[in-house]
Design a protein around this motif. Structure first.
Motif, short mmCIF file in Angstrom:
data_model
loop_
_atom_site.label_atom_id
_atom_site.label_comp_id
_atom_site.label_asym_id
_atom_site.label_seq_id
_atom_site.Cartn_x
_atom_site.Cartn_y
_atom_site.Cartn_z
N ALA A 463 0.84 -1.21 0.00
CA ALA A 463 0.00 0.00 0.00
C ALA A 463 0.87 1.25 0.00
O ALA A 463 0.56 2.24 -0.69
CB ALA A 463 -0.93 -0.01 1.21
N VAL A 464 1.98 1.22 0.76
CA VAL A 464 2.90 2.36 0.78
C VAL A 464 3.52 2.56 -0.59
O VAL A 464 3.63 3.70 -1.09
CB VAL A 464 4.00 2.13 1.84
N VAL A 465 3.91 1.47 -1.23
CA VAL A 465 4.52 1.55 -2.57
C VAL A 465 3.51 2.11 -3.58
O VAL A 465 3.85 2.98 -4.40
CB VAL A 465 5.02 0.17 -3.01
N VAL A 466 2.29 1.63 -3.53
CA VAL A 466 1.26 2.12 -4.46
C VAL A 466 1.00 3.61 -4.24
O VAL A 466 0.86 4.38 -5.21
CB VAL A 466 -0.04 1.31 -4.29
N ALA A 467 0.98 4.04 -2.99
CA ALA A 467 0.77 5.46 -2.70
C ALA A 467 1.90 6.29 -3.30
O ALA A 467 1.67 7.36 -3.89
CB ALA A 467 0.69 5.68 -1.19
N GLY A 468 3.15 5.81 -3.16
CA GLY A 468 4.28 6.51 -3.76
C GLY A 468 4.19 6.52 -5.27
O GLY A 468 4.52 7.53 -5.92
N ALA A 469 3.74 5.40 -5.86
CA ALA A 469 3.61 5.33 -7.32
C ALA A 469 2.54 6.30 -7.82
O ALA A 469 2.74 6.97 -8.85
CB ALA A 469 3.26 3.90 -7.74
N VAL A 470 1.43 6.38 -7.10
CA VAL A 470 0.37 7.32 -7.49
C VAL A 470 0.89 8.75 -7.43
O VAL A 470 0.64 9.56 -8.34
CB VAL A 470 -0.86 7.15 -6.57
N ALA A 471 1.63 9.07 -6.37
CA ALA A 471 2.21 10.41 -6.26
C ALA A 471 3.17 10.67 -7.42
O ALA A 471 3.23 11.78 -7.96
CB ALA A 471 2.93 10.56 -4.93
N GLY A 472 3.93 9.65 -7.82
CA GLY A 472 4.84 9.81 -8.95
C GLY A 472 4.12 10.06 -10.25
O GLY A 472 4.52 10.93 -11.04
N VAL A 473 3.03 9.34 -10.49
CA VAL A 473 2.25 9.54 -11.71
C VAL A 473 1.62 10.92 -11.73
O VAL A 473 1.61 11.61 -12.75
CB VAL A 473 1.16 8.44 -11.84
N VAL A 474 1.10 11.34 -10.57
CA VAL A 474 0.51 12.69 -10.47
C VAL A 474 1.58 13.74 -10.75
O VAL A 474 1.34 14.73 -11.46
CB VAL A 474 -0.11 12.91 -9.07
N GLY A 475 2.77 13.53 -10.20
CA GLY A 475 3.86 14.47 -10.43
C GLY A 475 4.24 14.57 -11.90
O GLY A 475 4.50 15.66 -12.41
N LEU A 476 4.30 13.44 -12.58
CA LEU A 476 4.60 13.44 -14.01
C LEU A 476 3.52 14.16 -14.79
O LEU A 476 3.79 14.94 -15.72
CB LEU A 476 4.76 12.02 -14.52
N THR A 477 2.26 13.89 -14.42
CA THR A 477 1.13 14.53 -15.12
C THR A 477 1.10 16.03 -14.89
O THR A 477 0.86 16.81 -15.81
CB THR A 477 -0.20 13.90 -14.64
N ALA A 478 1.37 16.44 -13.63
CA ALA A 478 1.31 17.86 -13.28
C ALA A 478 2.54 18.63 -13.75
O ALA A 478 2.51 19.86 -13.83
CB ALA A 478 1.13 18.03 -11.77
N GLY A 479 3.60 17.91 -14.04
CA GLY A 479 4.80 18.55 -14.55
C GLY A 479 5.87 18.89 -13.52
O GLY A 479 6.92 19.42 -13.86
N TRP A 480 5.60 18.56 -12.23
CA TRP A 480 6.66 18.88 -11.25
C TRP A 480 7.67 17.74 -11.12
O TRP A 480 8.66 17.88 -10.40
CB TRP A 480 6.06 19.24 -9.88
N ILE A 481 7.43 16.65 -11.83
CA ILE A 481 8.46 15.63 -12.05
C ILE A 481 8.66 15.54 -13.55
O ILE A 481 7.70 15.32 -14.30
CB ILE A 481 8.06 14.25 -11.49
N THR A 482 9.88 15.73 -14.00
CA THR A 482 10.18 15.67 -15.44
C THR A 482 11.19 14.58 -15.73
O THR A 482 12.03 14.26 -14.89
CB THR A 482 10.71 17.02 -15.94
N LEU A 483 11.08 14.04 -16.93
CA LEU A 483 12.01 13.00 -17.34
C LEU A 483 13.29 13.60 -17.90
O LEU A 483 13.29 14.72 -18.38
CB LEU A 483 11.37 12.11 -18.41
#
Length: 483
Positions: A463-483
């Motif tokens: 559950a902790v890993v999934v929560a982190g993964a969701v935050a990562g996907v949101v970050g990529l979508t919102a643009g505050w995490i970039t590749l």
């Protein structure tokens, strides 16, 4: 020959290698793409003073990790593929799975940096290759990956022998680079670069920002441990680890420091990769760039070979221990974990395609590789702390041995925890995305065995890993995490 017959024959014929070959595996896997990128990566972040401190911190920390792997190889000689096996032994099957999956993924992503750097090097002469981030670069890198797949498919002994030869061939040009730069080093330029540049932050920030690249170039320090089932003697694993580390540390620090005496760090920071080529061109003329480029291609191809072997080995041993799906435990009569090798090459191929979307293909792959490795390294260090705390396997060990092992384990743990801090949240969340997807392999394994997918504790961790993964996907979508 049937799959079962092939697997049995492969186990019976497990190739045994000497301490020299194990050391070559460590050096071969550590000296790859990273060393050729060091001048620019350090020039972007810090000057001579910061670089010296950074290498002292990184060298001490990684030496402690090397000692951890050395001691664990002796304390738990029954454990193969060390990085994964230590996490499982210390903290359970699901944590061990994450360590195996993370280490495997870091090896596969690291392999992508090799092809990016090769094609970027060719881009100096053929513009269509760009900085290793064009369609032509993707095509050439893809062909190279699958050619190596078929080479390794022929047999472990042949691949290990080739690696030892290539290791010698690639270290020579790097040593020549250091000697030539020392000969033409300008003391005035070196002095101007000592304190850093205007764009560098505080000394602490400068040092922190170099940590991921030092992790990347030191990846492979655990190479002998990963390949331990092939060692003639278990003590050879520890000897090869420390010997390989000390040799490579001297090379990496030297390449970084001498570059500051050739040109201003602001100009070093603007060099295209491989930045070692630009530094040597400035030092001795155009032939210097060609010389480094040739050395790079030899070096990178050798490192790719070593890391392909290690990536497949981790999956194979995990599958043999019933911690990965059964199909990954298949080996050929020549002791090649063929399905694990195929899955590893496929993941590298996928990441290579993703690099087309990144702003800087090489730096993205480098930083992601380093961040994926941090959790497996931290778990190995924590297991060393646990063994020392419980005194399991220590028997009637002397007080000196107990103190020494405690100091090593604690320092290695502090160092890897600092690396997680220095990496930042973005790459940790990207790692969680991978871990969440990779859990599919864990689920398949448990279903094969007719067991419940998760225990209550494992479900909480997932559950902790999934929560982190969701935050990562949101970050990529919102643009505050970039590749």
């Amino acid at each position: 020959m049937t799959d079962n017959a092939e697997q049995t024959a492969g186990v019976a014929r497990t190739a045994k290698v000497s301490v020299l070959t194990l050391t070559a595996m460590v050096v071969g896997s550590m000296v790859g793409a990273g060393v050729f990128s060091l001048p620019r990566r350090f020039g972007q972040e810090t000057g001579v003073a910061g670089a010296i401190i950074a290498w002292v911190v990184a060298g001490t920390g990684m030496l402690m990790l090397a000692f951890v792997f050395q001691r664990l190889a002796v304390r738990r000689p029954d454990l193969d593929a060390g990085v994964y096996a230590y996490a499982k032994a210390g903290f359970g099957e699901f944590v061990g799975f994450f360590s195996a999956a993370g280490y495997w993924a870091s090896a596969c992503v690291g392999n992508v940096t090799y092809w990016v750097l090769i094609t970027s090097t060719l881009g100096a002469w053929i513009p269509a290759f760009g900085a290793g981030d064009t369609v032509l670069a993707l095509a050439v890198g893809s062909v190279g990956m699958w050619l190596f797949f078929f080479l390794i498919r022929r047999g472990i002994k042949e691949a290990a022998a080739i690696n030892r030869i290539v290791t010698i061939a690639k270290v020579v040009p790097i040593i020549v680079f250091v000697l030539l730069c020392l000969f033409v080093l300008d003391p005035a330029v070196f002095a101007d670069n000592f304190g850093g540049a205007d764009y560098a932050g505080s000394l602490f920030d400068q040092i922190s920002s170099t940590m991921l690249v030092t992790v990347f170039v030191f990846l492979g320090v655990e190479g002998a441990s990963v390949y331990s089932r092939h060692a003639k003697r278990r003590e050879d694993v520890g000897r090869a680890t420390v010997l390989g580390f000390l040799s490579v540390f001297a090379i990496f620090a030297s390449v970084t420091i001498v570059s500051y005496g050739i040109m201003p760090m602001g100009e070093i920071a603007e060099l295209r990769q491989p930045s070692m080529a630009g530094v040597l061109e400035e030092a001795v003329g155009p032939w210097g760039s060609t010389f480094v480029s040739i050395g790079l291609i030899v070096s990178v191809l050798g490192a790719y070979l070593a890391w392909s072997l290690m990536a497949a080995e981790v999956l194979f041993v995990a599958a043999k221990d019933r911690d990965m799906p059964k199909f990954l435990s298949r080996s050929t009569a020549d002791d090649v974990p063929v399905n694990a090798l195929l899955l590893s090459t496929s993941l590298s191929q996928t990441v290579l395609i993703i690099t087309l979307l990144s702003e800087d293909a090489f730096d993205f792959a480098l930083d992601l590789t380093a961040s994926l490795t941090l959790i497996p390294f931290l778990l190995a260090a924590l297991y060393a702390v646990k063994l020392r705390a419980t005194r399991e396997t220590y028997g009637d060990a002397s007080a000196r041995t107990l103190r020494g092992d405690l100091v090593v384990a604690v320092l290695a743990t502090i160092y890897t925890a600092f690396l997680l801090y220095a990496a930042g949240a973005s790459f940790l969340l990207l790692s969680f995305i991978f871990y969440a997807v990779a859990t599919v392999l864990f689920v398949l394994t448990r279903r094969e065995q007719g067991r419940a997918v998760f225990t209550p504790r494992e479900a909480l961790l997932f559950a902790v890993v999934v929560a982190g993964a969701v935050a990562g996907v949101v970050g990529l979508t919102a643009g505050w995490i970039t590749l």
